[in-house]
Motif scaffolding. Structure first.
Motif, PDB file in Angstrom:
ATOM      1  N   PHE A  50       6.573 -12.256   5.738  1.00 35.65           N
ATOM      2  CA  PHE A  50       6.025 -12.288   4.374  1.00 35.65           C
ATOM      3  C   PHE A  50       4.494 -12.358   4.434  1.00 35.65           C
ATOM      4  N   GLY A  80       4.628  -1.961  -1.407  1.00 37.36           N
ATOM      5  CA  GLY A  80       5.734  -2.842  -1.053  1.00 37.36           C
ATOM      6  C   GLY A  80       7.047  -2.102  -0.936  1.00 37.36           C
ATOM      7  N   LEU A 403      12.917  -7.022   3.081  1.00 34.22           N
ATOM      8  CA  LEU A 403      12.618  -7.734   1.835  1.00 34.22           C
ATOM      9  C   LEU A 403      11.399  -8.642   1.990  1.00 34.22           C
ATOM     10  N   CYS A 407       8.160  -7.819  -0.163  1.00 36.17           N
ATOM     11  CA  CYS A 407       7.714  -8.793  -1.171  1.00 36.17           C
ATOM     12  C   CYS A 407       6.333  -9.355  -0.823  1.00 36.17           C
ATOM     13  N   MET A 410       3.238  -7.434  -1.962  1.00 39.78           N
ATOM     14  CA  MET A 410       2.851  -7.418  -3.371  1.00 39.78           C
ATOM     15  C   MET A 410       1.983  -8.611  -3.783  1.00 39.78           C
TER      16      MET A 410
END
Length: 512
Positions: A50, A80, A403, A407, A410
């Motif tokens: 992330f 993204g 994912l 994510c 963004m």
């Protein structure tokens, strides 16, 4: 996506039941605290990915934002999405380049406490360095960060156990990756500069060579011409896709390293493999042995043909090219005795992984020798079949990393976008500079992903932007260049020291 998952469950309930049973068996076999540690480790890998998303977003969107080709909020959302699909369709070549930084014997041979300490040491080092460089807006390389952290714990393990460094670090693989990380920014700098010069030669008096501010003075518009805008957007999404395929694979590799290190009996091999997959693996093993037998004179320096090619009953303790014929005979016997990996004991699964990768390592060395062209082609094909059930990733790992990276892309992008867009050159970025830099980055990273080599998206794009500034006869902001170069030079050794030092201290506190 939820609908797809539900459809898969509805149409294939036995497979779902088998997977649930496998997970239950795994957690019950690992014990409560070890299971909690495994879940936390995977969570921290997703946190790292992330952070990697918002740390590296600027590399894809800085040029389209600063050339006014896309609004910032739309650019990061689109980036993204393309990062997500890059992970999903990127393959696993880079992932296992990361896993193989640590030798087979280290991954499968260390005790559980050492494995837990190693995993959290490298994750802590990678996350802290990435967050720190992001906070100060420094375009540092997440690839250098991750690789440095892995090498640090591997080297520390060798030092603690009084073993040679080759038993803590796969030196050959580390050298290959280091060369890739060093050479790729230089190539990006040169190619981007040459591409911009070619564009200036072909389109001598064109609006694409203006900055948004310069164009506004001419005709009151800031946005690039239509086809230039289309190229900028397409190349930015291309950078996003290949970033997902390269950096996303690093995340997949990190999860697999964690799973293999902490639960090798359950993740050393693909437990969803069917009888057909085992037959294909066994067949590849036999065909590689036939290639060796036909080319004994060329391979005598690598393989000991005088050693008996008979299966051994006891477990293999070390990977060696000298004893590869015995390893191949042992693998053939192990695979011939079962139809699926479920039928093997937990210990045998670990041994089969070691055998597979040991045999493949010798085959890789054999492929560098002067064998007939057809033999080399066949050897490459059989190597892929041989390792198919060992170099894999469960679907949930790929989707989770996709994912997390998508994510992360963004959020948190402004700091480094500002550095890439405004602080590398002394003048604004023209539309043609953005096109040249992004096409160079997308192509370079895409080729690296296809060849299974980790590269730094950050340094390739930053170098490409710098190359276009020089080609455009613009100056470079010396302070920013010094900061980027310092991060490039220091990231690897400092993350090695951080992760290695943490591993040594934790080992003395909890593992001694």
């Amino acid at each position: 996506m939820v609908a797809m998952v539900l459809a898969a469950i509805w149409h294939n309930p036995p497979q779902l039941i088998n997977r649930l049973f496998f997970m239950f068996e795994m957690f019950s076999g690992l014990g409560l605290w070890w299971s909690i540690g495994l879940v936390l480790a995977v969570f921290f890998v997703l946190a790292y990915e992330f952070i990697n998303g918002f740390h590296d977003t600027a590399n894809a969107v800085a040029t389209v934002i600063y050339t006014k080709a896309m609004p910032a909020h739309l650019a990061v959302v689109a980036s993204g999405i393309f990062n997500f699909f890059g992970v999903m369709f990127g393959g696993l070549g880079v992932a296992y380049a990361i896993v193989h930084l640590l030798p087979i014997d280290l991954l499968l041979g260390m005790d559980s406490t050492q494995g837990l300490i190693m995993v959290f040491s490298l994750l802590f080092s990678a996350i802290v360095w990435n967050l720190g460089t992001w906070f100060f807006g420094i375009p540092a390389s997440s690839s250098h960060t991750l690789i440095g952290s892995i090498l640090g714990v591997g080297g520390a393990y060798a030092w603690i156990t009084h073993k040679p460094v080759t038993e803590g670090i796969n030196v050959g693989k580390a050298i290959d990756i280091m060369l890739s990380l060093i050479i790729s920014p230089t190539i990006g700098f040169i190619i981007a500069a040459l591409l911009l010069l070619a564009m200036k030669r072909i389109w001598t008096s064109n609006k694409i060579h203006k900055t948004p501010e310069e164009r506004q003075l001419v005709d009151g518009k800031k946005h690039p011409p239509f086809w230039a805008r289309l190229t900028l957007v397409a190349s930015a999404m291309g950078v996003s896709f290949v970033h997902g395929s390269n950096d996303g694979q690093k995340g997949i590799g990190l999860v697999m390293l964690v799973l293999i290190c902490m639960a090798p009996a359950y993740f050393a091999l693909d437990m969803n493999s069917r009888a057909y997959d085992l037959d294909r693996t066994q067949d590849a093993n036999q065909r590689i042995m036939e290639i060796y037998q036909r080319n004994q004179s060329a391979l005598s320096g690598v393989i000991n043909f005088s050693a008996p090619a008979t299966a051994q009953e006891e477990l293999m303790t070390h990977c060696s090219a000298d004893g590869v014929l015995q390893a191949m005979a042992t693998l053939d016997a192990r695979l011939g005795a079962v139809r699926t990996y479920d039928q093997m004991s937990l210990t045998d699964r670990r041994e089969v992984r070691r055998l597979l990768l040991c045999i493949d390592d010798t085959a890789r060395k054999a492929a560098k020798l002067p064998l007939p062209a057809k033999e080399l082609t066949d050897l490459a094909k059989w190597r892929k079949d041989l390792t198919a059930t060992a170099e894999y990733a469960p679907t949930w790992v790929i989707v989770s990393i996709a994912l997390a990276l998508g994510c992360g892309t963004m959020v948190g992008w402004r700091r480094i976008v500002h550095t890439v867009g405004e602080k590398i050159g002394t003048t604004g970025m023209t539309y043609s500079q953005g096109i040249a830099a992004q096409i160079t980055a997308a192509t370079s990273i895409g080729v690296a992903s296809l060849t299974g080599m980790p590269v730094s998206t950050t340094h390739i794009l930053s170098s490409a932007v710098a190359g276009t500034m020089i080609a455009n006869k613009s100056g470079l902001q010396s302070q920013t260049i010094k900061t980027i170069l310092m991060a490039w030079v220091l990231t690897l050794p400092l993350t090695m020291l951080l992760s290695g030092g943490l591993f040594i201290v934790s080992h003395h506190l909890f593992g001694g």
